[in-house]
Design a protein around this motif. Structure first.
Motif, PDB file in Angstrom:
ATOM      1  N   GLU A  76       0.774  -1.251  -0.101  1.00 17.64           N
ATOM      2  CA  GLU A  76       0.080   0.007  -0.268  1.00 17.64           C
ATOM      3  C   GLU A  76       0.929   1.250   0.072  1.00 17.64           C
ATOM      4  O   GLU A  76       0.183   2.260  -0.185  1.00 17.64           O
ATOM      5  CB  GLU A  76      -0.884   0.041   1.331  1.00 17.64           C
ATOM      6  CG  GLU A  76      -0.197  -0.309   2.507  1.00 17.64           C
ATOM      7  CD  GLU A  76      -0.246  -1.559   2.960  1.00 17.64           C
ATOM      8  OE1 GLU A  76      -0.063  -1.738   4.174  1.00 17.64           O
ATOM      9  OE2 GLU A  76      -0.212  -2.583   2.018  1.00 17.64           O
ATOM     10  N   GLN A  77       2.156   1.126   0.088  1.00 11.89           N
ATOM     11  CA  GLN A  77       3.044   2.225   0.214  1.00 11.89           C
ATOM     12  C   GLN A  77       3.827   2.613  -1.245  1.00 11.89           C
ATOM     13  O   GLN A  77       4.283   3.312  -1.458  1.00 11.89           O
ATOM     14  CB  GLN A  77       4.107   2.222   1.245  1.00 11.89           C
ATOM     15  CG  GLN A  77       3.415   2.259   2.585  1.00 11.89           C
ATOM     16  CD  GLN A  77       4.693   2.216   3.841  1.00 11.89           C
ATOM     17  OE1 GLN A  77       5.727   1.946   3.374  1.00 11.89           O
ATOM     18  NE2 GLN A  77       4.337   2.605   5.135  1.00 11.89           N
ATOM     19  N   LEU A  79       3.389   3.566  -5.079  1.00 10.84           N
ATOM     20  CA  LEU A  79       2.372   4.251  -5.788  1.00 10.84           C
ATOM     21  C   LEU A  79       2.802   3.935  -7.240  1.00 10.84           C
ATOM     22  O   LEU A  79       4.017   3.972  -7.601  1.00 10.84           O
ATOM     23  CB  LEU A  79       2.675   5.729  -5.457  1.00 10.84           C
ATOM     24  CG  LEU A  79       2.431   6.101  -3.998  1.00 10.84           C
ATOM     25  CD1 LEU A  79       2.600   7.739  -4.107  1.00 10.84           C
ATOM     26  CD2 LEU A  79       0.720   5.676  -3.613  1.00 10.84           C
ATOM     27  N   GLU A  80       1.890   3.619  -8.096  1.00  5.30           N
ATOM     28  CA  GLU A  80       1.980   3.405  -9.502  1.00  5.30           C
ATOM     29  C   GLU A  80       1.146   4.276 -10.223  1.00  5.30           C
ATOM     30  O   GLU A  80      -0.198   4.402 -10.078  1.00  5.30           O
ATOM     31  CB  GLU A  80       1.890   2.023 -10.020  1.00  5.30           C
ATOM     32  CG  GLU A  80       2.727   0.947  -9.028  1.00  5.30           C
ATOM     33  CD  GLU A  80       2.357  -0.441  -9.441  1.00  5.30           C
ATOM     34  OE1 GLU A  80       1.351  -0.730  -9.927  1.00  5.30           O
ATOM     35  OE2 GLU A  80       3.406  -1.461  -9.241  1.00  5.30           O
ATOM     36  N   LYS A  81       1.691   4.668 -11.263  1.00  3.01           N
ATOM     37  CA  LYS A  81       1.022   5.833 -12.250  1.00  3.01           C
ATOM     38  C   LYS A  81       1.320   5.548 -13.751  1.00  3.01           C
ATOM     39  O   LYS A  81       2.584   5.443 -14.028  1.00  3.01           O
ATOM     40  CB  LYS A  81       1.037   7.106 -11.845  1.00  3.01           C
ATOM     41  CG  LYS A  81       0.218   8.052 -12.519  1.00  3.01           C
ATOM     42  CD  LYS A  81       0.293   9.453 -12.149  1.00  3.01           C
ATOM     43  CE  LYS A  81      -0.806  10.579 -12.713  1.00  3.01           C
ATOM     44  NZ  LYS A  81      -1.826  10.367 -12.688  1.00  3.01           N
ATOM     45  N   THR A 105       1.519  14.376  -9.193  1.00  4.44           N
ATOM     46  CA  THR A 105       1.564  13.570  -8.083  1.00  4.44           C
ATOM     47  C   THR A 105       1.499  14.605  -6.984  1.00  4.44           C
ATOM     48  O   THR A 105       2.030  15.716  -6.972  1.00  4.44           O
ATOM     49  CB  THR A 105       2.717  12.435  -7.808  1.00  4.44           C
ATOM     50  OG1 THR A 105       3.939  13.349  -7.405  1.00  4.44           O
ATOM     51  CG2 THR A 105       2.766  11.618  -8.953  1.00  4.44           C
ATOM     52  N   TRP A 114      11.976   6.827  -6.749  1.00  6.50           N
ATOM     53  CA  TRP A 114      11.057   6.464  -7.841  1.00  6.50           C
ATOM     54  C   TRP A 114      11.864   6.050  -9.068  1.00  6.50           C
ATOM     55  O   TRP A 114      13.227   6.071  -9.194  1.00  6.50           O
ATOM     56  CB  TRP A 114      10.465   7.637  -8.477  1.00  6.50           C
ATOM     57  CG  TRP A 114      11.384   8.711  -8.724  1.00  6.50           C
ATOM     58  CD1 TRP A 114      11.935   9.602  -8.102  1.00  6.50           C
ATOM     59  CD2 TRP A 114      11.431   9.341 -10.150  1.00  6.50           C
ATOM     60  NE1 TRP A 114      12.678  10.499  -8.596  1.00  6.50           N
ATOM     61  CE2 TRP A 114      12.343  10.394  -9.837  1.00  6.50           C
ATOM     62  CE3 TRP A 114      10.670   9.030 -11.544  1.00  6.50           C
ATOM     63  CZ2 TRP A 114      12.777  11.245 -11.376  1.00  6.50           C
ATOM     64  CZ3 TRP A 114      11.400   9.702 -12.458  1.00  6.50           C
ATOM     65  CH2 TRP A 114      12.191  10.806 -12.474  1.00  6.50           C
TER      66      TRP A 114
END
Length: 330
Positions: A76-77, A79-81, A105, A114
């Motif tokens: 849950e920590q 992040l994907e985009k 973001t 990242w």
């Protein structure tokens, strides 16, 4: 300076490698794996050959000197985009995304660990689809602090499924994905190249030998046919030599027959002709048999022409019946 050059070189080599090799290299790396949860507690294990065994924090600190340390945050920590951007060279894409992160973001590039992975957009080669994988630094800061107290400094954050993880560099968050290949993956690739360099000449030689053997096998029917023709020609030559020797001994029957036919007048015809050991015997009928001896004697190829039997006259046919013997000159 050296690290930047190595990162650039790895990126260029990665661009040249087949996609299947890159995917294979993206498998789980051996090292010290530190799993953290939402309560910032950590669990340490050692991973070798895809298998993990739990170890203590002290043992992990000793292993960290010779193995990479991978920090795995809770899913849950992570992040994907997906982001669509104009198609630019890979060397410029990192800078472009660095400025875009603050817009797309809630975080700036300085607040994230990242990485990005890009591919051309389907149907539009002027644009690219970029997959961003991000972990806020604040989310893993407690775990990093706990590890630092134990003398452990992770090199990467490992996100995604265990079998195909994505590595986010902790030491340099701007490093491109190609530079995140582990030493083990690079070693495998280099070993593969070395193996190809060693095996390729022998493989090519074996392929050439195999092709040559196949070509020889394919030519076997023609070779057998040529050998049969050669044996036939040899036999024909032997027969020709034998025929020439016999012709020298007995005389050329066709040539002698042609000579006799030319000499004999039209009112003469033969009922028997034989040639043996260069001696001819002519038997037949003629209107005047006596003149035949004269005609045969005038030819240099016929010698000693004489009647072999008395000439008889047939009243019914008004012709002489004769038998002449002569020798053929060599």
């Amino acid at each position: 300076m050296l690290a930047s050059f190595v990162a650039w070189w790895i990126t260029r080599i990665t661009e040249l490698l087949p996609r299947s090799w890159i995917n294979a290299a993206a498998g789980p790396s051996d090292g010290v794996v530190v799993d953290t949860d939402c309560n910032h507690s950590v669990t340490v294990s050692i991973r070798r050959g895809g298998r993990q065994e739990p170890v203590t924090l002290g043992a992990a600190a000793r292993l960290a000197a010779r193995m990479p340390v991978l920090l795995r945050p809770p899913p849950e920590q992570v992040l994907e985009k997906l982001q669509v951007v104009p198609a630019v060279p890979r060397r410029d894409l990192d800078q472009l995304l660095r400025h875009e992160l603050a817009r797309i973001t809630p975080f700036s590039a300085a607040d994230l660990f990242w990485r990005w992975d890009s591919r051309p957009k389907t149907g539009d080669r002027s644009r690219m689809t970029v997959a961003l994988t991000m972990v806020p630094k604040i989310a893993v800061a407690p775990a990093l602090g706990l590890l630092a107290e134990a003398g452990i400094r992770p090199s990467f954050i490992e996100a995604g499924p265990t079998q195909r993880p994505r590595l986010l560099s902790i030491e340099d968050a701007t490093t491109q994905p190609g530079s995140l290949l582990t030493l083990r993956s690079l070693g495998r690739i280099c070993a593969g190249f070395a193996l190809v360099a060693v095996v390729l000449p022998f493989a090519l030689q074996e392929l050439a030998l195999h092709a040559t053997n196949n070509a020889i096998d394919a030519l076997q029917p023609q070779i057998r046919q040529v050998e049969a023709l050669r044996r036939g020609l040899t036999a024909n030559d032997a027969g020709q030599a034998l025929l020439e020797r016999e012709t020298q001994r007995t005389g050329d029957v066709l040539q002698v027959l042609a000579t006799v036919t030319r000499i004999l007048p039209d009112d003469t015809y033969l009922t028997e002709f034989s040639l043996r050991d260069r001696q001819i015997v002519l038997s037949g009928r003629s209107a005047a048999a006596a003149r035949l001896i004269t005609g045969l004697s005038t030819d240099p190829t016929i010698r000693d022409a004489a009647f072999a039997a008395p000439v008889t006259r047939t009243a019914a046919a008004a012709a002489d019946v004769f038998s002449i013997r002569a020798d053929v000159a060599q």
